[in-house]
Motif scaffolding. Structure first.
Motif, PDB file in Angstrom:
ATOM      1  N   VAL A  81       0.840  -1.194   0.000  1.00 38.69           N
ATOM      2  CA  VAL A  81       0.000   0.000   0.000  1.00 38.69           C
ATOM      3  C   VAL A  81       0.876   1.246   0.000  1.00 38.69           C
ATOM      4  O   VAL A  81       1.793   1.369   0.815  1.00 38.69           O
ATOM      5  CB  VAL A  81      -0.930   0.024   1.228  1.00 38.69           C
ATOM      6  CG1 VAL A  81      -1.795   1.278   1.220  1.00 38.69           C
ATOM      7  CG2 VAL A  81      -1.804  -1.227   1.255  1.00 38.69           C
ATOM      8  N   ASN A  82       0.589   2.152  -0.920  1.00 36.50           N
ATOM      9  CA  ASN A  82       1.281   3.430  -0.974  1.00 36.50           C
ATOM     10  C   ASN A  82       0.256   4.515  -0.656  1.00 36.50           C
ATOM     11  O   ASN A  82      -0.639   4.788  -1.449  1.00 36.50           O
ATOM     12  CB  ASN A  82       1.888   3.646  -2.363  1.00 36.50           C
ATOM     13  CG  ASN A  82       2.646   4.960  -2.469  1.00 36.50           C
ATOM     14  OD1 ASN A  82       2.900   5.619  -1.455  1.00 36.50           O
ATOM     15  ND2 ASN A  82       2.991   5.358  -3.674  1.00 36.50           N
ATOM     16  N   LEU A  83       0.382   5.114   0.541  1.00 40.57           N
ATOM     17  CA  LEU A  83      -0.606   6.088   0.998  1.00 40.57           C
ATOM     18  C   LEU A  83       0.096   7.361   1.446  1.00 40.57           C
ATOM     19  O   LEU A  83       0.933   7.323   2.356  1.00 40.57           O
ATOM     20  CB  LEU A  83      -1.409   5.495   2.163  1.00 40.57           C
ATOM     21  CG  LEU A  83      -2.555   6.322   2.726  1.00 40.57           C
ATOM     22  CD1 LEU A  83      -3.619   6.542   1.672  1.00 40.57           C
ATOM     23  CD2 LEU A  83      -3.150   5.619   3.943  1.00 40.57           C
ATOM     24  N   PRO A  84      -0.215   8.509   0.848  1.00 38.49           N
ATOM     25  CA  PRO A  84       0.442   9.754   1.248  1.00 38.49           C
ATOM     26  C   PRO A  84      -0.050  10.233   2.614  1.00 38.49           C
ATOM     27  O   PRO A  84      -1.115   9.802   3.082  1.00 38.49           O
ATOM     28  CB  PRO A  84       0.022  10.736   0.141  1.00 38.49           C
ATOM     29  CG  PRO A  84      -1.286  10.207  -0.348  1.00 38.49           C
ATOM     30  CD  PRO A  84      -1.180   8.715  -0.252  1.00 38.49           C
ATOM     31  N   PRO A  85       0.694  11.113   3.270  1.00 35.29           N
ATOM     32  CA  PRO A  85       0.251  11.656   4.560  1.00 35.29           C
ATOM     33  C   PRO A  85      -1.101  12.350   4.433  1.00 35.29           C
ATOM     34  O   PRO A  85      -1.462  12.887   3.375  1.00 35.29           O
ATOM     35  CB  PRO A  85       1.358  12.664   4.915  1.00 35.29           C
ATOM     36  CG  PRO A  85       2.564  12.170   4.174  1.00 35.29           C
ATOM     37  CD  PRO A  85       2.033  11.607   2.891  1.00 35.29           C
ATOM     38  N   ALA A  86      -1.869  12.323   5.527  1.00 30.35           N
ATOM     39  CA  ALA A  86      -3.189  12.946   5.551  1.00 30.35           C
ATOM     40  C   ALA A  86      -3.210  14.056   6.592  1.00 30.35           C
ATOM     41  O   ALA A  86      -2.443  14.052   7.559  1.00 30.35           O
ATOM     42  CB  ALA A  86      -4.252  11.893   5.878  1.00 30.35           C
ATOM     43  N   THR A 105       2.228   4.002   7.748  1.00 30.59           N
ATOM     44  CA  THR A 105       3.360   3.276   7.172  1.00 30.59           C
ATOM     45  C   THR A 105       3.118   1.777   7.291  1.00 30.59           C
ATOM     46  O   THR A 105       2.939   1.245   8.393  1.00 30.59           O
ATOM     47  CB  THR A 105       4.675   3.639   7.882  1.00 30.59           C
ATOM     48  OG1 THR A 105       4.870   5.052   7.820  1.00 30.59           O
ATOM     49  CG2 THR A 105       5.851   2.948   7.210  1.00 30.59           C
ATOM     50  N   GLU A 106       3.126   1.100   6.154  1.00 27.67           N
ATOM     51  CA  GLU A 106       2.879  -0.341   6.129  1.00 27.67           C
ATOM     52  C   GLU A 106       4.014  -1.092   6.817  1.00 27.67           C
ATOM     53  O   GLU A 106       5.191  -0.798   6.613  1.00 27.67           O
ATOM     54  CB  GLU A 106       2.739  -0.792   4.682  1.00 27.67           C
ATOM     55  CG  GLU A 106       2.261  -2.208   4.486  1.00 27.67           C
ATOM     56  CD  GLU A 106       2.041  -2.534   3.022  1.00 27.67           C
ATOM     57  OE1 GLU A 106       1.222  -3.415   2.726  1.00 27.67           O
ATOM     58  OE2 GLU A 106       2.701  -1.898   2.162  1.00 27.67           O
ATOM     59  N   VAL A 107       3.657  -2.066   7.652  1.00 27.81           N
ATOM     60  CA  VAL A 107       4.631  -2.907   8.334  1.00 27.81           C
ATOM     61  C   VAL A 107       4.558  -4.298   7.715  1.00 27.81           C
ATOM     62  O   VAL A 107       3.536  -4.980   7.809  1.00 27.81           O
ATOM     63  CB  VAL A 107       4.350  -2.983   9.843  1.00 27.81           C
ATOM     64  CG1 VAL A 107       5.364  -3.897  10.527  1.00 27.81           C
ATOM     65  CG2 VAL A 107       4.381  -1.589  10.459  1.00 27.81           C
ATOM     66  N   ASN A 128       1.835   1.330  11.020  1.00 25.03           N
ATOM     67  CA  ASN A 128       2.212   2.271  12.066  1.00 25.03           C
ATOM     68  C   ASN A 128       1.575   3.616  11.734  1.00 25.03           C
ATOM     69  O   ASN A 128       1.522   4.014  10.562  1.00 25.03           O
ATOM     70  CB  ASN A 128       3.727   2.439  12.154  1.00 25.03           C
ATOM     71  CG  ASN A 128       4.383   1.298  12.915  1.00 25.03           C
ATOM     72  OD1 ASN A 128       3.810   0.742  13.837  1.00 25.03           O
ATOM     73  ND2 ASN A 128       5.603   0.951  12.526  1.00 25.03           N
ATOM     74  N   ILE A 129       1.080   4.303  12.752  1.00 27.84           N
ATOM     75  CA  ILE A 129       0.530   5.649  12.559  1.00 27.84           C
ATOM     76  C   ILE A 129       1.478   6.651  13.197  1.00 27.84           C
ATOM     77  O   ILE A 129       1.774   6.577  14.395  1.00 27.84           O
ATOM     78  CB  ILE A 129      -0.865   5.783  13.188  1.00 27.84           C
ATOM     79  CG1 ILE A 129      -1.831   4.779  12.560  1.00 27.84           C
ATOM     80  CG2 ILE A 129      -1.392   7.208  13.000  1.00 27.84           C
ATOM     81  CD1 ILE A 129      -3.230   4.830  13.160  1.00 27.84           C
ATOM     82  N   LYS A 130       1.967   7.573  12.384  1.00 28.67           N
ATOM     83  CA  LYS A 130       2.902   8.587  12.860  1.00 28.67           C
ATOM     84  C   LYS A 130       2.242   9.958  12.812  1.00 28.67           C
ATOM     85  O   LYS A 130       1.532  10.289  11.858  1.00 28.67           O
ATOM     86  CB  LYS A 130       4.171   8.588  11.986  1.00 28.67           C
ATOM     87  CG  LYS A 130       5.214   9.607  12.417  1.00 28.67           C
ATOM     88  CD  LYS A 130       6.443   9.551  11.515  1.00 28.67           C
ATOM     89  CE  LYS A 130       7.473  10.593  11.921  1.00 28.67           C
ATOM     90  NZ  LYS A 130       8.683  10.561  11.050  1.00 28.67           N
ATOM     91  N   LEU A 131       2.479  10.763  13.851  1.00 24.35           N
ATOM     92  CA  LEU A 131       1.958  12.130  13.906  1.00 24.35           C
ATOM     93  C   LEU A 131       3.110  13.130  13.795  1.00 24.35           C
ATOM     94  O   LEU A 131       4.179  12.942  14.389  1.00 24.35           O
ATOM     95  CB  LEU A 131       1.208  12.375  15.217  1.00 24.35           C
ATOM     96  CG  LEU A 131       0.024  11.452  15.534  1.00 24.35           C
ATOM     97  CD1 LEU A 131      -0.603  11.854  16.860  1.00 24.35           C
ATOM     98  CD2 LEU A 131      -0.999  11.484  14.411  1.00 24.35           C
ATOM     99  N   SER A 132       2.872  14.195  13.047  1.00 21.65           N
ATOM    100  CA  SER A 132       3.860  15.266  12.906  1.00 21.65           C
ATOM    101  C   SER A 132       3.124  16.584  12.670  1.00 21.65           C
ATOM    102  O   SER A 132       1.912  16.595  12.417  1.00 21.65           O
ATOM    103  CB  SER A 132       4.833  14.975  11.755  1.00 21.65           C
ATOM    104  OG  SER A 132       4.132  14.832  10.529  1.00 21.65           O
TER     105      SER A 132
END
Length: 213
Positions: A81-86, A105-107, A128-132
């Motif tokens: 899966v290729n998913l851009p930031p939301a 981010t796919e694991v 993984n869900i990353k916040l920035s």
């Protein structure tokens, strides 16, 4: 009589192979076809939405791409899966506006299974869900560069009635968000609001690019 049956059997297999390019479910259910074309590569453009239950926020997903390699003999598939930031936003304590960038981010590699009878599909992935870029009332909050879930999110998605392997369709699922870690001084605040169960996701897969092999 035996020769007639053999000839009819060969004609049946050839006819089934000819329809493979228009109905993947039919391909999976016809004996003998898998030996001629054992794999199918499909790449789906998609968009979607995830409702995050804790902050009661709808997160727009995509446009992204889901690429899969389908084993026609077993109905099993591996995918990436290729998913851009939301961009996400919600209100904290009912009135403080919070905005953040959410990256999935796919694991490992995602998997799926296509039921030979009807083509219903179940897909599983770990993310993984990353916040920035977290801002509270427009003021940047300190979260560092490694603010993400302590463990990957387990996603199980099931196809809807509009789904077909070679045309796309809808997938839906429910998932739990674990606690976050490495978010510096904002860790406690993030874990107060975002983690929890009953989060939902809907993905709308468009017509894929298809290649044999």
């Amino acid at each position: 009589m035996a020769r007639t049956k053999t000839r009819r059997s060969r004609i049946s297999k050839i006819a089934a192979l000819a329809t493979a390019s228009t109905a993947a479910a039919a391909v999976l259910s016809v004996p003998g076809v898998a030996q001629a074309a054992p794999f199918l590569n499909v790449s789906y453009p998609f968009t979607g939405t995830s409702h995050i239950a804790g902050p009661d926020d709808d997160l727009a997903l995509g446009p992204g791409t889901l690429s899969a390699r389908l084993d026609l003999a077993t109905g099993e598939a591996t995918a990436s899966v290729n998913l851009p930031p939301a961009s996400g936003s919600f209100e904290l304590i009912g009135f403080l506006p919070v905005s953040t960038t959410v990256t999935f981010t796919e694991v490992g590699q995602s998997t799926a299974f296509v039921n030979p009878r009807g083509g219903a599909t179940e897909a599983k992935a770990k993310m993984n869900i990353k916040l920035s870029n977290v801002k509270i009332a427009g003021i940047p909050a300190l979260v560092g560069d490694h603010c993400q879930t302590e463990t990957p999110v387990d996603l199980t998605l099931n196809s809807g009635p509009d789904w077909a392997v070679l045309t796309g369709g809808t997938f839906t699922g429910t998932y739990t968000i674990p606690n976050f870690e490495n978010c510096l001084l904002s860790t406690w605040l993030i874990n107060l609001v975002i983690p929890g169960a009953n989060n939902t996701i809907t993905l709308n897969l468009s017509q894929p690019t298809v290649t044999p092999g």
